[in-house]
Design a protein around this motif. Structure first.
Motif, PDB file in Angstrom:
ATOM      1  N   TRP A  79      -8.271  -3.289  -2.680  1.00 30.43           N
ATOM      2  CA  TRP A  79      -7.799  -4.564  -3.216  1.00 30.43           C
ATOM      3  C   TRP A  79      -6.802  -5.246  -2.276  1.00 30.43           C
ATOM      4  CZ3 TRP A  79      -9.857  -7.492  -6.688  1.00 30.43           C
ATOM      5  CH2 TRP A  79     -10.647  -6.963  -7.692  1.00 30.43           C
ATOM      6  N   LEU A  80      -5.902  -4.463  -1.705  1.00 27.78           N
ATOM      7  CA  LEU A  80      -4.922  -5.047  -0.789  1.00 27.78           C
ATOM      8  C   LEU A  80      -5.589  -5.585   0.479  1.00 27.78           C
ATOM      9  CD1 LEU A  80      -1.965  -2.517  -1.159  1.00 27.78           C
ATOM     10  CD2 LEU A  80      -2.082  -4.872  -2.001  1.00 27.78           C
ATOM     11  N   GLN A  93      -8.541   2.650  -4.197  1.00 31.32           N
ATOM     12  CA  GLN A  93      -8.775   1.374  -4.875  1.00 31.32           C
ATOM     13  C   GLN A  93      -7.697   0.357  -4.515  1.00 31.32           C
ATOM     14  OE1 GLN A  93      -8.947   1.756  -9.114  1.00 31.32           O
ATOM     15  NE2 GLN A  93      -9.918  -0.243  -9.411  1.00 31.32           N
ATOM     16  N   ALA A  94      -6.444   0.812  -4.474  1.00 29.64           N
ATOM     17  CA  ALA A  94      -5.361  -0.103  -4.085  1.00 29.64           C
ATOM     18  C   ALA A  94      -5.540  -0.587  -2.652  1.00 29.64           C
ATOM     19  CB  ALA A  94      -4.015   0.601  -4.251  1.00 29.64           C
ATOM     20  N   PHE A  96       0.834  -1.201   0.000  1.00 30.03           N
ATOM     21  CA  PHE A  96       0.000   0.000   0.000  1.00 30.03           C
ATOM     22  C   PHE A  96       0.873   1.257   0.000  1.00 30.03           C
ATOM     23  CE2 PHE A  96      -1.818   3.371   2.655  1.00 30.03           C
ATOM     24  CZ  PHE A  96      -2.900   3.732   1.876  1.00 30.03           C
ATOM     25  N   VAL A 121       2.563   1.675  -3.409  1.00 28.89           N
ATOM     26  CA  VAL A 121       1.655   2.179  -4.443  1.00 28.89           C
ATOM     27  C   VAL A 121       1.340   3.651  -4.214  1.00 28.89           C
ATOM     28  CG1 VAL A 121      -0.693   1.964  -5.341  1.00 28.89           C
ATOM     29  CG2 VAL A 121       0.684  -0.085  -4.934  1.00 28.89           C
TER      30      VAL A 121
END
Length: 463
Positions: A167-168, A163-164, A43, A46
């Motif tokens: 998803w993570l 969004q990351a 995270f 990113v």
């Protein structure tokens, strides 16, 4: 609840949990910790990558604005940046607020921006909110006494970060769930041999039958648990042999004791009606009773000796074998006056062994008594003690000139209560040679028997 009470409750709960559950929980916790750590690190990677990309765009926009507007006075260089598709908005900010003739611009001007314009601070990035939209702003030097502020919308970056993160988080949750499944599978598969060991032990405890064994995996798949299971099977084999030998000893002892005890009871009942017997009959019954009592006493003593698995270490001492052989031969001559005993000591006068003298005397006495019992009248029993090698390893041989041992009887000579066909008419219980071998092994010696050339048997005791 007090801290002590909570600790006690937690300790009791841990004790009640089976090993499989604890191993599964430990595996799940370890894998889950790694998964959460990896997702957290991903995270931040990113997020930093997205912000670096946005900062790079701001730097390029600032260079472009500075190149097109060299020497521009304070004021707005680019229009509004409320829309995602709009170019970056830019403003020139003077170091002195009093020299700024324009109305307040749309980008906020902080005191740090005046310091950058005055050359007192390095360029920097900051996050702002403009017209309800998140923005990223770069404040850098523009010209002497002036600074340049450039801003871009940060909606796409923040959306990408959100969004990351989603998803993570989903991947982390799936990793924890997968870790729980794998932890249970690993604990179940890894502890399967332990479970079989526990089940086998419980089955043996319930049935008292040590013949059960643990099923081992095929060759080539051995591990520490498999080695433990193999060692447990070996221990069960030793236990089965011990239990079998104990049961056989009890059965043989009960069989051998039945006859003399019956004779004892008969003679005791006969003596109880002594008024009906003549003096000669009473004397014969008394002599028979005494003889049978001695036989039973000897048999019981032999059984007690056989039940001992090792020699008492406190009684072990250095024994001179030559003197012990002479002493046992003298005792045998007194017990068997019709049998000559010839003793020969060949270079072993100084050989000593560590042992219990009384037990070694019993061993030699049993061998001499057995040889004398089978020797015909006038035939000598030959006893020879020799020493071989620099270490003085001793070997004792006892040979008789009797009928010898039949080929089919050789494997069973040292078994308890075993008596060959030619010996069943002779006195004895069949325990003497079994006891001799047990004493020999307790003294790190090996006792063997073989057929002698020309007839008879040779018992060989090698220390």
């Amino acid at each position: 609840m007090s801290g002590v009470g909570r600790r006690r409750l937690g300790g009791a709960w841990r004790r009640r949990r089976p090993l499989r559950t604890r191993l599964a929980l430990a595996t799940t916790a370890a894998v889950a910790l790694v998964a959460v750590g990896v997702c957290t690190a991903a995270f931040f990677v990113v997020r930093d990558a997205l912000y670096d990309q946005l900062d790079l765009s701001l730097t390029q926009s600032a260079r472009l604005a500075a190149g097109r507007n060299q020497g521009a006075p304070p004021g707005t260089l680019a229009g509004e940046c409320r829309f995602l598709a709009a170019p970056a908005c830019a403003e020139v900010v003077p170091a002195d607020p009093a020299k700024d003739p324009r109305p307040p611009g749309q980008l906020p001007v902080a005191p740090a921006a005046r310091e950058v314009a005055a050359g007192e601070r390095a360029p920097y990035y900051t996050d702002i909110t403009l017209a309800g939209h998140p923005m990223r702003m770069l404040t850098t030097d523009f010209a002497k006494g002036r600074a340049l502020q450039v801003a871009l919308r940060a909606d796409t970056v923040q959306d990408g970060i959100a969004q990351a993160a989603g998803w993570l988080a989903l991947i982390g949750a799936a990793g924890v769930l997968l870790a729980a499944v794998l932890g249970y599978w690993v604990s179940r598969r890894g502890l399967a041999p332990v479970t079989r060991i526990a089940a086998t032990a419980e089955r043996i405890a319930a049935t008292r039958d040590p013949r059960h064994r643990i099923v081992l995996p095929p060759p080539g798949r051995e591990d520490e648990i498999t080695r433990l299971a193999g060692s447990f099977n070996t221990m069960l084999g030793e236990l089965e042999q011990s239990v079998t030998a104990q049961r056989r000893l009890v059965a043989d002892a009960s069989h051998e004791l039945r006859t003399p005890l019956t004779a004892l009871r008969t003679n005791a009942e006969l003596l109880a009606r002594g008024e009906r017997l003549t003096p000669e009959q009473r004397q014969r019954a008394s002599l028979a009773l005494g003889r049978q009592l001695r036989e039973v006493t000897g048999l019981v003593n032999d059984l007690i000796e056989l039940a001992r698995d090792e020699e008492p270490q406190a009684l072990v001492e250095q024994v001179r074998l030559a003197a012990l052989v002479e002493h046992c031969a003298q005792a045998a001559r007194a017990h068997w006056p019709a049998v000559p005993f010839r003793v020969r000591v060949a270079g072993a006068e100084t050989v000593v062994v560590a042992g219990v003298p009384a037990r070694l005397s019993r061993l030699l006495g049993n061998l001499l008594d057995n040889a004398a019992k089978f020797s015909p009248a006038g035939a000598a029993v030959e006893v020879e003690l020799t020493a071989a090698g620099a270490g003085g390893r001793a070997e004792l041989t006892v040979r008789d000139h009797g009928p010898g041992v039949a080929e089919e009887d050789l494997p069973y000579v040292f078994d308890r209560f075993y008596r060959a066909g030619a010996a069943r008419s002779l006195p004895g219980s069949g325990l003497g040679l079994a006891m001799a071998r047990q004493i020999a092994r307790a003294h790190a010696a090996e006792l063997t028997v073989e057929r002698a050339p020309g007839g008879g048997a040779v018992f060989r005791l090698a220390f």
